[in-house]
Motif scaffolding. Structure first.
Motif, PDB file in Angstrom:
ATOM      1  N   TRP A 198      70.694   0.590  12.910  1.00 32.76           N
ATOM      2  CA  TRP A 198      70.147  -0.763  12.727  1.00 32.76           C
ATOM      3  C   TRP A 198      69.994  -1.417  14.095  1.00 32.76           C
ATOM      4  CZ3 TRP A 198      67.341  -4.181  10.798  1.00 32.76           C
ATOM      5  CH2 TRP A 198      67.584  -5.561  10.893  1.00 32.76           C
ATOM      6  N   GLU A 204      67.440  -4.462   7.370  1.00 33.49           N
ATOM      7  CA  GLU A 204      68.819  -3.995   7.567  1.00 33.49           C
ATOM      8  C   GLU A 204      69.254  -3.111   6.403  1.00 33.49           C
ATOM      9  OE1 GLU A 204      73.266  -5.692   8.710  1.00 33.49           O
ATOM     10  OE2 GLU A 204      71.684  -7.089   8.078  1.00 33.49           O
ATOM     11  N   PRO A 251      68.082  -4.710  15.376  1.00 34.25           N
ATOM     12  CA  PRO A 251      67.234  -5.887  15.164  1.00 34.25           C
ATOM     13  C   PRO A 251      66.404  -6.270  16.375  1.00 34.25           C
ATOM     14  CG  PRO A 251      69.535  -6.528  15.355  1.00 34.25           C
ATOM     15  CD  PRO A 251      69.512  -5.044  15.271  1.00 34.25           C
TER      16      PRO A 251
END
Length: 526
Positions: free
Chosen positions: A371, A361, A373
């Motif tokens: 970003w 991150e 994930p």
């Protein structure tokens, strides 16, 4: 240390190198009151004891340790930079003893001259054989040029070798005896006469690791062959029995050509027990006191085989171990775990361990890309972590147009701010300002892009609670016992600091071999 009449010196008929995996130097004194007279203490009383024997490479792991003992060559030359590394070309994790060409294990990744090869140059008919619990221990101790390396395969539940060697299949007839041995020891109980408060006063089972269903405290149920062979004292007896079988089957030390024979033995139970329960545990104490009896039996076997005057025995370890961090924290010390491991079954970035996720991150913010994930692991900023280094994902860097040099500097600086990290280096800095220990351990094509050195009492760890680790350049990891014993060795204590890199040159000296290309050409005896 050799007799005054060394001009008529004859090499020993059998040289034996015993490695006790994860044995710290202080264990000889710590457990001395509980040892018998004819095991470790006999070697110490009758042999040359080196009180200050240290590893001088940073990566104090099983693979590099055994490779150094079996060659006298550090990882920067041999290529054995760790137990594992990441191959940038194939983008795959590499295990130091794997060999995909034969679907087994071999020393194919060892790229220096082994002690076995030196021996064969002078004595082509010498037999060079190693036996261990772990494949990497046996293979790297024996090295290229050996006749055979044997180890216990926990999937097949017996001893095996590799087609890389021209080994004797009849040696593996021993496997027929194993099943009965496993059945005779269903539970490991605390076996010492002295109370735990006397032998292991610092122990706290709360911080042990429940590995292989043994539980955290005595009694430990032995539920499977792997637990028996690797995580109970009887695993050491099993290996000793196998060594006895090898001695008799191969008639080692009685070479019909008159050439000397070489036998490597590596006891790994001590490593598995140490990882699970820690160096302050009653389990470690119990294991070493029982191992002392095993060592006594091995000495007796060797003496019966060739006689002490024809024998040279070197006993040492491949590394030490750190105390359990949580136990130290309870005592008010600065200690902890750094979890950067590669997840085994993860498929996306969000499944990385917390610190790795934090780095991912932070990298997205630093280099201004979205970003995500939930992106697949193939799109991560870091491709892999293999102690002690992190490998950048060059595919991701190219895709996101991030300069490799900038990514390295950013990651180096980011990691340096993390708790427990003492120093960070790019690979280039290793050769400019890093300690010699790291230079010994790093090879450009196999080591990480960023190398880490941890503060004392901090360890690299996985995310399973309990237990401990080794692998750093602190005394508890680097200092090991070293004893040389045999007919030509007189008893003495040497307090001068010496390097374990001198073990292989010492064997070379005993056998009148070439000293070319050893990292430490000075033998321990003259």
């Amino acid at each position: 240390l050799l007799p005054a009449t060394c001009f008529s010196y004859q090499p020993p008929k059998l040289v034996v190198l015993i490695v006790v995996d994860q044995m710290r130097a202080d264990y000889l004194d710590r457990f001395k009151p509980y040892f018998g007279k004819n095991g470790f203490l006999r070697l110490a009383a009758e042999g040359s004891v080196f009180e200050k024997a240290f590893y001088e490479h940073h990566t104090t792991q099983t693979g590099p340790g055994h490779a150094l003992l079996g060659s006298g060559i550090y990882g920067y030359k041999s290529g054995i930079v760790g137990n594992d590394w990441y191959d940038r070309k194939s983008q795959k994790h590499i295990y130091c003893a794997e060999d995909s060409t034969i679907r087994s294990s071999s020393p194919v990744y060892f790229e220096a001259k082994s002690l076995a090869q030196r021996i064969k140059e002078k004595y082509p008919t010498s037999r060079v054989i190693a036996a261990a619990h772990k494949d990497r221990s046996s293979i790297l101790l024996a090295g290229p040029g050996a006749d055979a390396a044997y180890w216990f395969d926990n999937q097949k539940e017996n001893f095996v070798s590799s087609d890389y060697y021209d080994y004797n299949p009849k040696v593996l007839a021993f496997d027929a005896q194993i099943k009965k041995r496993l059945e005779n020891h269903p539970v490991w109980n605390y076996s010492l006469q002295q109370p735990p408060a006397t032998i292991c006063p610092q122990d706290d089972p709360e911080f042990h690791r429940d590995y292989l269903e043994l539980g955290k405290a005595f009694p430990h149920p032995i539920k499977n062959p792997k637990a028996f062979a690797f995580n109970s004292p009887w695993g050491n007896d099993l290996l000793a029995d196998f060594v006895e079988h090898i001695l008799r089957r191969e008639n080692l030390g009685r070479n019909p050509t008159g050439a000397p024979d070489i036998l490597g033995i590596s006891f790994s139970v001590t490593d598995y027990v140490g990882h699970s329960f820690g160096p302050d545990s009653c389990e470690v104490a119990d294991t070493y006191v029982q191992l002392d009896k095993t060592i006594e039996r091995v000495i007796s076997l060797l003496e019966k085989q060739v006689g002490r005057k024809n024998l040279a025995l070197l006993l040492t370890s491949d590394h030490g171990v750190a105390p359990i961090p949580e136990l130290l924290q309870k005592q008010g010390k600065n200690a902890g775990r750094i979890i950067l491991e590669d997840p085994h079954k993860a498929s996306k970035i969000s499944e990385l361990p917390p610190l790795r996720l934090q780095i991912e991150e932070a990298a997205s913010k630093a280099f201004r890309y979205p970003w995500n994930p939930e992106a697949p692991l193939s799109e991560s900023f870091i491709a892999s972590f293999q102690e002690p280094g992190l490998y950048l994902n060059t595919t991701t860097l190219r895709r996101k147009k991030i300069a490799f040099s900038k990514a390295k500097i950013w990651l180096k600086n980011y990691l340096f701010k993390q708790p427990g990290i003492k120093a960070t280096y790019t690979q280039e800095e290793i050769y400019e300002k890093a300690p010699r220990s790291l230079r010994y351990s790093v090879r450009k094509d196999r080591s990480g892009d960023i190398l880490l050195a941890l503060r004392p009492y901090w360890i690299f760890s996985d995310n399973i609670p309990g237990g401990t680790n080794h692998g750093e350049f602190h005394d508890y990891d680097t200092q090991v016992p070293l004893i040389i014993w045999g007919g030509m060795i007189r008893p003495q204590i040497i307090s001068k600091r010496i390097s374990t890199a001198q073990v292989s040159p010492t064997v070379a000296y005993l056998l009148d071999l070439s000293f070319e290309d050893f990292n430490a050409a000075q033998p321990l005896i003259r």
